[in-house]
Design an enzyme around this catalytic site. Structure first.
Site, PDB file in Angstrom:
ATOM      1  N   GLU A  75      -2.107  -6.889   8.015  1.00  0.00           N
ATOM      2  CA  GLU A  75      -0.742  -6.798   8.524  1.00  0.00           C
ATOM      3  C   GLU A  75      -0.633  -7.547   9.843  1.00  0.00           C
ATOM      4  OE1 GLU A  75       2.300  -6.839   8.266  1.00  0.00           O
ATOM      5  OE2 GLU A  75       2.973  -4.804   7.839  1.00  0.00           O
ATOM      6  N   HIS A 126       0.831  -1.201   0.000  1.00  0.00           N
ATOM      7  CA  HIS A 126       0.000   0.000   0.000  1.00  0.00           C
ATOM      8  C   HIS A 126       0.869   1.256   0.000  1.00  0.00           C
ATOM      9  CE1 HIS A 126       0.879   1.009   4.179  1.00  0.00           C
ATOM     10  NE2 HIS A 126       0.700  -0.268   4.476  1.00  0.00           N
TER      11      HIS A 126
END
Length: 195
Positions: A79, A9
């Site tokens: 994550e 990202h």
């Protein structure tokens, strides 16, 4: 056989300052949005058979700005849950735990929102992702939009290595691409940290 494209990202305030952003949904900065948009021309010519993303806003927004369509949120691409280290920098953690290394020492439990996760748990999630993706690669390329530490674990598991080997890969910069492929049945990294 297609390639697995691993997209980190775009930049957030926390990635810029080195803070551990596991499950905290930190938005992209203006620079992070620009970097995500810059991925679009690189991805436009690649026919993708599937696109998966962490469900966190920073990953989903990166996918959107990069022009990816048909994106399926996958909670296994979240994550690492940093537990009690959520929001802290490595330097802050080492101030109370000298010599701390994420890959060797892991994290401590946090509150209900961030209970923490150990490396083997992150690896089990990436293994599940790879089990779902490998059959799709027979039909072409697949993209995943994820996070820095998760991308490193996913990559070493692609290579068939122990999760602790993740420390050997450079941290993917925000808004970069990695390409995982096979040759003669053997997995390899064809590119890493491509802007």
């Amino acid at each position: 056989m297609g390639e697995l494209m691993v997209i980190r990202h775009g930049q957030t305030e926390w990635s810029l300052s080195g803070r551990h952003a596991g499950r905290t949904d930190v938005p992209l900065t203006d620079a992070g949005e620009a970097t995500a948009r810059a991925l679009a021309p690189k991805l436009a010519g690649r026919p993708l058979v599937a696109v998966f993303s962490s469900p966190l806003g920073r990953a989903m927004r990166t996918a959107e700005l990069a022009g990816l369509t048909g994106v399926e949120p996958d909670p296994d691409l979240l994550e690492w849950d940093y537990g009690g280290y959520e929001g802290l920098t490595a330097e802050q953690i080492r101030a109370s735990r000298p010599g701390w290394d994420l890959w060797r020492d892991g994290v401590v439990r946090g509150g209900a929102d961030h209970p923490g996760e150990q490396l083997r748990q992150v690896a089990a999630r990436t293994d599940a992702v790879l089990d779902r993706i490998r059959p799709l690669l027979d039909d072409g390329d697949v993209a995943v939009v994820a996070h820095g530490h998760l991308a490193r674990v996913l990559t070493v598991r692609w290579l068939g290595l122990d999760p602790s080997a993740s420390r050997l890969l450079g941290h993917p910069h925000p808004g970069t691409l990695g390409f995982l492929a096979t040759e003669d049945g053997q997995p390899f990294i064809s590119a890493w940290n491509v802007p």
